[in-house]
Scaffold this motif. Structure first.
Motif, PDB file in Angstrom:
ATOM      1  N   LEU A  26       0.803  -0.843  -0.426  1.00 27.02           N
ATOM      2  CA  LEU A  26       0.409  -0.228  -0.619  1.00 27.02           C
ATOM      3  C   LEU A  26       1.451   1.293   0.021  1.00 27.02           C
ATOM      4  O   LEU A  26       0.837   1.773  -0.946  1.00 27.02           O
ATOM      5  CB  LEU A  26      -0.920  -0.394   1.451  1.00 27.02           C
ATOM      6  N   LEU A  27       2.033   1.225   0.097  1.00 22.55           N
ATOM      7  CA  LEU A  27       2.405   2.722   1.044  1.00 22.55           C
ATOM      8  C   LEU A  27       3.282   2.864  -0.986  1.00 22.55           C
ATOM      9  O   LEU A  27       2.998   3.878  -1.019  1.00 22.55           O
ATOM     10  CB  LEU A  27       3.657   2.255   2.224  1.00 22.55           C
ATOM     11  N   GLN A  30       0.876   4.327  -2.744  1.00 27.04           N
ATOM     12  CA  GLN A  30       0.695   5.433  -2.054  1.00 27.04           C
ATOM     13  C   GLN A  30       1.529   6.635  -2.817  1.00 27.04           C
ATOM     14  O   GLN A  30       1.284   7.377  -3.465  1.00 27.04           O
ATOM     15  CB  GLN A  30       0.624   5.544  -0.533  1.00 27.04           C
ATOM     16  N   VAL A  34       1.226   1.994  -8.575  1.00 28.34           N
ATOM     17  CA  VAL A  34       0.577   1.455  -8.803  1.00 28.34           C
ATOM     18  C   VAL A  34       0.012   0.116  -9.969  1.00 28.34           C
ATOM     19  O   VAL A  34       0.674   0.893 -11.348  1.00 28.34           O
ATOM     20  CB  VAL A  34      -1.371   2.340  -8.830  1.00 28.34           C
ATOM     21  N   PRO A  84      -6.451   8.531  -4.498  1.00 31.36           N
ATOM     22  CA  PRO A  84      -5.637   7.922  -2.873  1.00 31.36           C
ATOM     23  C   PRO A  84      -5.907   8.330  -2.493  1.00 31.36           C
ATOM     24  O   PRO A  84      -6.036   8.019  -1.390  1.00 31.36           O
ATOM     25  CB  PRO A  84      -4.785   9.612  -3.698  1.00 31.36           C
ATOM     26  N   ASP A  85      -7.638   9.081  -2.491  1.00 31.49           N
ATOM     27  CA  ASP A  85      -7.944   8.408  -1.296  1.00 31.49           C
ATOM     28  C   ASP A  85      -8.652   7.911  -0.807  1.00 31.49           C
ATOM     29  O   ASP A  85      -8.764   7.277   0.000  1.00 31.49           O
ATOM     30  CB  ASP A  85      -9.482   9.827  -1.968  1.00 31.49           C
ATOM     31  N   CYS A  87      -6.933   5.432  -1.700  1.00 31.61           N
ATOM     32  CA  CYS A  87      -5.556   4.062  -1.031  1.00 31.61           C
ATOM     33  C   CYS A  87      -5.016   4.587   0.188  1.00 31.61           C
ATOM     34  O   CYS A  87      -5.021   3.726   1.430  1.00 31.61           O
ATOM     35  CB  CYS A  87      -4.228   5.116  -1.913  1.00 31.61           C
ATOM     36  N   GLN A  88      -6.005   6.309   0.590  1.00 29.49           N
ATOM     37  CA  GLN A  88      -5.912   6.441   2.112  1.00 29.49           C
ATOM     38  C   GLN A  88      -6.947   5.312   2.979  1.00 29.49           C
ATOM     39  O   GLN A  88      -6.342   4.835   3.670  1.00 29.49           O
ATOM     40  CB  GLN A  88      -5.866   7.677   1.983  1.00 29.49           C
ATOM     41  N   ILE A  91      -5.627   1.960   3.073  1.00 26.27           N
ATOM     42  CA  ILE A  91      -3.913   1.711   4.517  1.00 26.27           C
ATOM     43  C   ILE A  91      -4.692   1.936   5.958  1.00 26.27           C
ATOM     44  O   ILE A  91      -3.914   1.687   6.843  1.00 26.27           O
ATOM     45  CB  ILE A  91      -3.379   3.271   4.248  1.00 26.27           C
ATOM     46  N   ARG A 363       2.728   8.004  10.985  1.00 18.54           N
ATOM     47  CA  ARG A 363       1.421   8.244  10.432  1.00 18.54           C
ATOM     48  C   ARG A 363       0.605   8.775  11.640  1.00 18.54           C
ATOM     49  O   ARG A 363       0.346  10.017  10.934  1.00 18.54           O
ATOM     50  CB  ARG A 363       0.557   7.482   9.966  1.00 18.54           C
ATOM     51  N   ASN A 374       7.689  13.210   5.952  1.00 12.69           N
ATOM     52  CA  ASN A 374       7.543  11.624   5.001  1.00 12.69           C
ATOM     53  C   ASN A 374       8.853  11.323   5.655  1.00 12.69           C
ATOM     54  O   ASN A 374       9.826  11.667   6.137  1.00 12.69           O
ATOM     55  CB  ASN A 374       8.402  12.645   3.522  1.00 12.69           C
TER      56      ASN A 374
END
Lengths: 686, 122
Positions: A26-27, A30, A34, A84-85, A87-88, A91, A363, A374
């Motif tokens: 997943l990271l 992100q 993909v 991306p949302d 993906c968040q 996670i 996170r 980061n």
């Protein structure tokens, strides 16, 4: 399913692997990498977790994983587009799943904090996309009755080509008969369609059957016998006779139905190719229980000791051939060392296992504090002995928490200072000069030197007329009781200061220090030994007793002159070494050893680094040789002994204690209060 | 002679549970973690008497594997059971088309597993 209880551990191990792997995937997604292949891998991972959970009755996991899996399914079908949302959300869902697994491990039925939030979001996306899930209940009235059925079973000719064999079906049907009496089941086979021998196709079925069976089972149960061949045959079930005993109601089955779009199970071409290119990760390793490795390490350690003993003993023997014998033993020594290295390597694990918890920590802390961070990690494949890894986790997490909490500024503040809104933390590990080096670098605001100095003076931790360098000021944060945080936040301020971190690292035989540039950032540097099982030590004797001083702690050794030694009034003895004054600590005092040499100028002083980075001088009678020793813990049989960290067995068979250098100064001071040596010897100095 | 079961699943937990259940009732069990490894196993050792396979696996999934067994290896009479978490009509059809004999739903009840295995294999 209690008979599967023994598999719970395997399941949890497997989940641990799957979740860690999923998080990594997943990271990297992100970060932009993909692909359909990765989404598929995620789907399979969650699918596996769900499947196993069902077997053990972990219903919370099953419920949550179901929605998680469904979303991943839509993503791999591309009926929902990956953003991306999303993906968040994935996670966070992975984090929740990890929490659920940990709770299940602890036998708890609780739901983690984020459960409802994330679950609701998953449901929202799914409902929005596919329309609500339906639940349909089928209730059947089950009658307990003795029924005689007549059954006609006509297989299609190709029925057997799906692996079904009429013989086994007939046997299963027969097993349903009442009381196992043979008259309750009859079979009549019809062979009208069977062709001549040489015209037969052996893969086809030419026969059909009529059965009569008296049973307490229902028609549904009879039908179930033929469930796999329903589409490949003609099946007629008739009730001939029925004796109803009593009627009972029950829920026969509950089925969930989802309005899902047609699933595509056929692989797309690109996935097949990439699947073939995928590296076969799973092949060349085996799982071994830790106990077995520990036993191996211990035994090899004992062999090394015994062997050193043999060499020592051999050197006392006179006679022909003794030199060759000793040479033989020394050659054996080389092999033993090699063996020891290989065995230690088995227990070595990549630092990755400790590092893997860090991304999630960053996170969570960052999000709680409203900061953007980061995290970059490098050198994760650096290997450390398992014993060190286990105890590295906590201090490492504290330092990272600290960096995010106190180091990295808020995005607005960073912007004002012309930095990127997001701060960065770099976690790095490597081997260096036979040790492990770990660095945590951040680009935050660095250490506030003035603030530190002020606090240190306020608390009398340093004298007013100190002349500490910038670096030394920065390292003051490792002193006990030191926290300059204006508010003790929930995160770093749980009573754990940097001094506890430093103690943990020192307990591992390592060192930690910090360098900082105000406004620019900080770097924590940790060095650790490669293993906690063996130690390079210097054998020192005091009053005939032998002690081991870890080489890593030794700065220098010397025999001082009388003029270098003096006593401070109301204080302990000191030694002048170039420009520094070094406190002297008498081991014979601390451990009450008679017959030791008291005067430092007739003895040896070993300069070592003590707690807080201060240098102290240990006074011993003499130094012998340097030797690698196997560390034997005392915790199993004894309470902690101040000043002693462990024990070992020397080549001559004697037990020798390994000194815990960090605490010796404090012990020396305690002894001093009982009446110092200095008062006894300084008369001669005055 | 004992009958041999080949269980194919990327989950170690599932493989061990299937193995445990069926060994207890007198089967020999061999394991593979994906379709490709299962095929290698079939080619190298003797052919199993029954195959139980998951559908979602890396490298070669269940459907591909079943097709391969039926068409490429030409094993038409060997029973192949699909072990899967849901059984919708869609999946059932695709499975049948590929040549599957039957299915068991995960999480599986050991008694049911034994019953189904007996149904196709004795």
């Amino acid at each position: 399913m209690s008979e599967f209880g023994q598999f719970k551990n395997i399941y949890f191990e497997e989940c641990s692997d799957l979740i860690t792997h999923a998080e990594e995937t997943l990271l990297s997604m992100q970060a932009g990498d993909v692909s359909l292949e990765r989404i598929n891998a995620l789907f399979r991972a969650i699918h596996s977790i769900k499947g196993g959970a069902g077997s053990f009755g972990f219903n919370n996991i099953v419920t949550f994983a179901h929605e998680f899996e469904t979303l991943l399914d839509h993503l791999r079908n591309e009926s929902i587009i990956f953003t991306p949302d999303i993906c968040q959300l994935l996670i966070r869902a992975n984090d929740v799943l990890q929490d659920l697994i940990n709770l299940a491990k602890a036998d708890s039925d609780e739901k983690p904090l984020q459960f409802f939030n994330v679950h609701a979001q998953l449901l929202e996306i799914l409902e929005h996309h596919t329309g609500k899930s339906k639940t349909a209940k089928q209730v059947e009235i089950e009658e307990e009755a003795e029924t005689t059925f007549k059954i006609v079973f006509k297989p299609n000719p190709n029925m057997m080509q799906f692996g079904n064999d009429p013989l086994f079906l007939i046997r299963e049907l027969g097993s349903l008969k009442l009381d196992q009496k043979s008259e309750n089941f009859s079979v009549v086979m019809n062979t009208d369609e069977v062709p001549l021998f040489y015209e037969m196709d052996w893969s086809l079925c030419y026969c059909w059957w009529q059965f009569q069976i008296k049973t307490i089972h229902s028609a549904a149960r009879i039908r179930e016998v033929f469930e796999f061949v329903e589409d490949d045959c003609e099946l007629i079930i008739e009730v001939l006779e029925k004796n109803v005993k009593n009627q009972t109601l029950s829920d026969e089955s509950i089925k969930f139905q989802n309005n899902k779009p047609q699933e595509m199970i056929i692989l797309k071409n690109d996935m097949v190719d990439s699947a073939k290119n995928q590296k076969d990760e799973i092949s060349h390793s085996i799982r071994v229980e830790l106990d077995r490795i520990d036993r191996l390490v211990n035994t090899v350690g004992e062999m090394v000791i015994k062997q050193a003993m043999l060499i020592d003993q051999a050197q006392l023997i006179q006679g022909e051939g003794i030199h060759d014998f000793i040479k033989g033993l020394q050659d054996l020594n080389h092999h033993m060392r090699d063996l020891q290295d290989y065995v230690m390597a088995i227990r070595a694990q990549p630092v990755k296992t400790v590092f893997s918890r860090i991304p999630r920590l960053v996170r969570e802390v960052a999000s709680e504090l409203g900061k953007e961070v980061n995290l970059v990690m490098s050198g994760e494949s650096t290997e450390i002995d398992k014993t060190v890894i286990e105890r590295l986790g906590e201090p490492l997490m504290h330092m990272i928490r600290n960096a995010v909490d106190h180091g990295i500024e808020c995005p607005d503040e960073r912007e004002k200072n012309k930095k990127n809104r997001a701060g960065s933390i770099h976690l790095h590990a490597e081997h260096k000069s036979g040790r492990i080096l770990i660095e945590i670098t951040d680009d935050g605001k660095g250490i506030n030197r003035n603030g530190i100095l002020k606090k240190a003076l306020e608390r009398d931790l340093i004298p007013v007329d100190h002349n500490l360098s910038g670096d030394e000021i920065d390292n003051l944060i490792f002193l006990p009781g030191f926290s300059t945080a204006t508010e003790v936040t929930n995160i770093s301020g749980r009573g754990v200061g940097m001094d506890v971190v430093k103690k943990s690292i020192q307990a591992l035989g390592g060192r930690v220090s910090i360098t900082s540039t105000e406004g620019k950032g900080c770097k924590f540097t940790l060095t650790l030994p490669l293993t906690l099982a063996v130690l390079d030590g210097m054998i020192a004797s005091v009053g005939g007793q032998q002690y081991i001083i870890p080489i890593i702690n030794i700065i220098e050794t010397l025999r001082p002159s009388k003029s270098q030694v003096s006593s401070l009034i109301g204080c302990h003895d000191i030694m002048l070494l170039r420009k520094n004054t070094i406190s002297l600590v008498y081991l014979h005092e601390i451990f009450n050893i008679p017959n030791a040499i008291h005067e430092p100028w007739n003895a040896i002083v070993v300069v070592v680094e003590s707690e807080g980075g201060e240098l102290i001088g240990l006074v011993v009678d003499e130094l012998h040789k340097q030797q690698q020793v196997v560390i034997k813990g005392l915790e199993d049989n004894y309470d902690p002994i101040p000043g002693i960290s462990a024990a070992t067995i020397l080549g001559n068979g004697n037990v020798s204690m390994i000194l815990d250098v960090a605490v010796l100064k404090k012990l020396g001071q305690q002894q001093y209060k009982k009446g110092s040596i200095a008062e006894k010897i300084t008369p001669s100095l005055r | 002679m004992k009958k041999t079961v080949l269980t194919v699943d990327d989950s170690r937990t599932i493989r061990e549970m299937v193995s445990f259940t069926l060994k207890n009732v007198g089967f020999e069990v061999i394991e593979a973690e994906n379709g490709q490894k299962a095929i290698d196993l079939i080619n190298q050792t003797q052919k199993p008497d029954i195959i139980i396979t998951d559908l979602n696996m890396p490298i070669m999934d269940g459907i591909e594997f079943i097709k391969h067994v039926r068409n490429v290896l030409s094993m038409k009479t060997i029973p192949i059971l699909m072990l899967t978490t849901e059984y919708t009509d869609d999946k059932k059809n695709v499975g049948r088309e590929a040549g599957a004999t039957g299915w068991i739903v995960k999480p599986f009840d050991p008694e049911k597993l034994i019953q189904v295995v007996n149904k196709v294999c004795g």
